[in-house]
Enzyme design. Structure first.
Site, mmCIF file in Angstrom:
data_model
loop_
_atom_site.group_PDB
_atom_site.id
_atom_site.type_symbol
_atom_site.label_atom_id
_atom_site.label_comp_id
_atom_site.label_asym_id
_atom_site.label_seq_id
_atom_site.Cartn_x
_atom_site.Cartn_y
_atom_site.Cartn_z
ATOM 1 N N CYS A 12 0.862 -1.191 0.000
ATOM 2 C CA CYS A 12 0.000 0.000 0.000
ATOM 3 C C CYS A 12 0.892 1.232 0.000
ATOM 4 O O CYS A 12 2.108 1.126 0.137
ATOM 5 C CB CYS A 12 -0.955 0.002 1.185
ATOM 6 S SG CYS A 12 -2.411 1.047 0.828
ATOM 7 N N LYS B 55 -11.775 -8.281 5.349
ATOM 8 C CA LYS B 55 -11.204 -7.466 6.421
ATOM 9 C C LYS B 55 -12.132 -6.331 6.758
ATOM 10 O O LYS B 55 -12.539 -5.623 5.831
ATOM 11 C CB LYS B 55 -9.873 -6.915 5.914
ATOM 12 C CG LYS B 55 -9.154 -6.046 6.883
ATOM 13 C CD LYS B 55 -7.936 -5.481 6.223
ATOM 14 C CE LYS B 55 -7.324 -4.480 7.178
ATOM 15 N NZ LYS B 55 -6.264 -3.752 6.595
ATOM 16 N N ARG C 119 -11.273 7.199 4.127
ATOM 17 C CA ARG C 119 -10.969 6.252 3.053
ATOM 18 C C ARG C 119 -12.233 5.738 2.346
ATOM 19 O O ARG C 119 -12.186 4.729 1.653
ATOM 20 C CB ARG C 119 -10.180 5.061 3.609
ATOM 21 C CG ARG C 119 -8.885 5.419 4.320
ATOM 22 C CD ARG C 119 -7.914 4.247 4.288
ATOM 23 N NE ARG C 119 -6.865 4.301 5.282
ATOM 24 C CZ ARG C 119 -5.816 5.115 5.232
ATOM 25 N NH1 ARG C 119 -5.699 5.991 4.251
ATOM 26 N NH2 ARG C 119 -4.885 5.060 6.179
ATOM 27 N N GLU D 42 -16.312 -7.438 -5.946
ATOM 28 C CA GLU D 42 -14.894 -7.102 -5.741
ATOM 29 C C GLU D 42 -14.021 -8.359 -5.832
ATOM 30 O O GLU D 42 -12.955 -8.345 -6.443
ATOM 31 C CB GLU D 42 -14.693 -6.459 -4.356
ATOM 32 C CG GLU D 42 -15.085 -4.997 -4.265
ATOM 33 C CD GLU D 42 -13.988 -4.073 -4.788
ATOM 34 O OE1 GLU D 42 -13.004 -4.564 -5.379
ATOM 35 O OE2 GLU D 42 -14.133 -2.852 -4.614
ATOM 36 N N CYS E 217 -0.215 4.207 1.818
ATOM 37 C CA CYS E 217 -0.600 5.151 2.879
ATOM 38 C C CYS E 217 0.515 5.414 3.897
ATOM 39 O O CYS E 217 0.675 6.545 4.352
ATOM 40 C CB CYS E 217 -1.881 4.696 3.579
ATOM 41 S SG CYS E 217 -1.872 2.985 4.148
ATOM 42 N N LYS F 259 -12.263 -5.223 1.452
ATOM 43 C CA LYS F 259 -11.750 -4.446 2.575
ATOM 44 C C LYS F 259 -12.698 -3.285 2.823
ATOM 45 O O LYS F 259 -12.924 -2.455 1.939
ATOM 46 C CB LYS F 259 -10.342 -3.934 2.266
ATOM 47 C CG LYS F 259 -9.772 -3.073 3.376
ATOM 48 C CD LYS F 259 -8.345 -2.667 3.094
ATOM 49 C CE LYS F 259 -7.836 -1.749 4.196
ATOM 50 N NZ LYS F 259 -6.451 -1.323 3.947
ATOM 51 N N ARG G 75 -3.685 2.544 12.848
ATOM 52 C CA ARG G 75 -3.159 3.803 12.291
ATOM 53 C C ARG G 75 -2.123 4.426 13.213
ATOM 54 O O ARG G 75 -1.227 5.119 12.762
ATOM 55 C CB ARG G 75 -4.312 4.738 11.948
ATOM 56 C CG ARG G 75 -5.106 4.132 10.797
ATOM 57 C CD ARG G 75 -6.296 4.926 10.361
ATOM 58 N NE ARG G 75 -7.044 4.107 9.386
ATOM 59 C CZ ARG G 75 -8.214 4.425 8.880
ATOM 60 N NH1 ARG G 75 -8.789 5.560 9.232
ATOM 61 N NH2 ARG G 75 -8.800 3.626 8.020
ATOM 62 N N TYR H 166 -2.977 -10.584 15.266
ATOM 63 C CA TYR H 166 -1.870 -10.100 16.087
ATOM 64 C C TYR H 166 -1.589 -11.046 17.242
ATOM 65 O O TYR H 166 -0.558 -10.946 17.901
ATOM 66 C CB TYR H 166 -2.180 -8.685 16.599
ATOM 67 C CG TYR H 166 -2.359 -7.708 15.460
ATOM 68 C CD1 TYR H 166 -1.247 -7.178 14.810
ATOM 69 C CD2 TYR H 166 -3.622 -7.349 14.986
ATOM 70 C CE1 TYR H 166 -1.382 -6.308 13.738
ATOM 71 C CE2 TYR H 166 -3.773 -6.480 13.919
ATOM 72 C CZ TYR H 166 -2.651 -5.961 13.288
ATOM 73 O OH TYR H 166 -2.800 -5.123 12.219
ATOM 74 N N CYS I 9 -4.142 6.042 0.533
ATOM 75 C CA CYS I 9 -3.613 4.827 -0.097
ATOM 76 C C CYS I 9 -3.323 5.001 -1.587
ATOM 77 O O CYS I 9 -2.900 4.048 -2.247
ATOM 78 C CB CYS I 9 -4.574 3.661 0.122
ATOM 79 S SG CYS I 9 -4.954 3.367 1.866
HETATM 80 C C1 PBG Z 1 -3.471 0.180 4.994
HETATM 81 C C2 PBG Z 1 -3.949 -0.878 5.930
HETATM 82 C C3 PBG Z 1 -4.781 -0.699 7.026
HETATM 83 C C4 PBG Z 1 -4.874 -1.931 7.646
HETATM 84 C C5 PBG Z 1 -4.111 -2.831 6.902
HETATM 85 N N1 PBG Z 1 -3.565 -2.161 5.830
HETATM 86 C C6 PBG Z 1 -5.397 0.518 7.562
HETATM 87 C C7 PBG Z 1 -6.355 1.267 6.761
HETATM 88 O O1 PBG Z 1 -6.782 0.871 5.691
HETATM 89 O O2 PBG Z 1 -6.683 2.360 7.229
HETATM 90 C C8 PBG Z 1 -5.651 -2.191 8.901
HETATM 91 C C9 PBG Z 1 -5.125 -3.291 9.751
HETATM 92 C C10 PBG Z 1 -5.592 -3.293 11.146
HETATM 93 O O3 PBG Z 1 -6.413 -2.466 11.601
HETATM 94 O O4 PBG Z 1 -5.133 -4.189 11.881
HETATM 95 N N2 PBG Z 1 -3.885 0.064 3.693
HETATM 96 ZN ZN ZN Z 2 -3.264 2.010 2.608
#
Ligand code: PBG
Ligand code: ZN
Length: 340
Positions: free
Chosen positions: A126, A258, A227, A243, A128, A205, A215, A323, A136
């Protein structure tokens, strides 16, 4: 016979099969296994650095040396795969750090593959974390505000993915939600001869409040706006199937849903519809909520974590990104927690 006709069998007593732990295990329809686990890591430049994430007890921003230590520990517990996020030293409007040959993720991948060649190294692809504005994709500002530009972002994403694979990544996982990025990445990898490197696409996502603690961990909060113009609306399930269909058409080898626990319906429909290897990402706030309640003594951390992951499996997940993966691996080696 169908499910509604069980009433015609008055001798059916479901509790017969719940009499002992061994019997319950024998008839269990779903299992957690260490081979399903993926452990995410946050890596940043430095040495001997373990910077704790406030809202994620037990999770740290790690320098590459410490990352290797923790990855070795997790691997010894049986965790077969890691997912890497990078925090660069500088950010800009072109996300240069995302595709720098010596960027932080690229360095970390080389270290990990050298120390642990058998460990599956997955990289999050990504922009971001590397953009000064935290979005992103590439941002265009005009008098009406700011827009995230789709197609120009694809080139940068493809470059980032290719640079990870050049460094030795086993699997790339694009999480940006730009349209067409799986194809752009597949074509770039193929052009460079990486025809055997799989893509795990964050296909469904959602624009989720459950990403809050992440974040802080990845230092990737958008500096303005949100986003929702690229991540999915939590109201939509049919769109999630579209998707996934698109990503598979474009060359995704595995797909992801996700967040996980609040989206089990999506997970189930995707697994049923496509039958592809499907990952569930138990995101940062899913972890934080369990940790917070457990710290108060309000819930049993291990029991709640294992039950949640089992629910993801039951809904159709093959791969569990969490995690808690190292703890889970350890718990799975212990005796089952529920007594007869
Ligand atoms: C960034 C990304 C994010 C997560 C994984 N990749 C954050 C977002 O999209 O803001 C979130 C992972 C998490 O909350 O554990 N593209
Ligand atoms: Zn991102």
């Amino acid at each position: 016979m169908n499910l509604h006709s069980v009433g015609q069998f008055p001798s059916y007593r479901p509790r017969r099969l719940r009499q002992s732990p061994a019997l319950r295990r024998m008839v269990a329809e779903t299992h957690l296994h260490v081979s399903q686990l993926v452990l995410p890591f946050f890596v940043r430049a430095g040495r001997k650095l373990r910077h704790p994430i406030g809202a994620m007890p037990g999770v740290f921003q790690l320098s590459p040396d410490e990352l290797v230590r923790d990855a070795v520990w997790a691997y010894e517990q049986g965790v077969p795969a890691v997912l890497l996020f990078g925090i660069p030293e500088t950010k800009d409007a072109r996300a240069s750090g995302a595709y720098a040959a010596n960027g932080i993720v690229q360095q970390a991948v080389r270290r990990l593959k050298k120390e642990l060649p058998e460990l599956l190294v997955i990289t999050d692809v990504c922009l971001c974390e590397y953009m000064d504005h935290g979005h992103c994709g590439i941002v265009q500002r005009d008098k009406r505000g700011a827009r995230i530009l789709n197609d120009p972002s694809l080139k940068l994403l493809a470059r980032a993915a290719a640079s990870h694979v050049e460094a030795g990544a086993d699997i790339v996982a694009p999480s940006d939600m730009m349209d067409g990025r799986v194809r752009a990445i597949r074509e770039q990898l193929d052009r460079q001869g990486f025809i055997d490197t799989p893509i795990l696409s964050y296909a469904a996502k959602f624009a989720s409040a459950y990403y809050g603690p992440f974040r802080e961990a990845a230092e990737s909060a958008p500096q303005f706006g949100d986003r929702r113009s690229y991540q999915m609306d939590p109201a939509n399930a049919n769109e999630a199937l579209r998707e996934v269909a698109l990503d598979i058409q474009e060359g995704a080898d595995m797909v992801m849903v996700k967040p996980a626990l609040a989206y089990l319906d999506i997970l189930h429909r995707i697994k049923t519809q496509f039958g592809y290897p499907t990952a569930a990402y138990a995101v940062s706030a899913e972890y934080s909520m369990v940790k917070a309640a457990a710290a108060q003594g309000w819930i049993d951390e291990r029991a709640v974590t294992l039950e949640s992951l089992l629910a993801m499996r039951r809904a159709g997940a093959d791969i569990l990104i969490t995690y808690a993966a190292a703890d889970v691996a350890r718990w799975l080696k212990e005796k089952p927690p529920i007594k007869g």
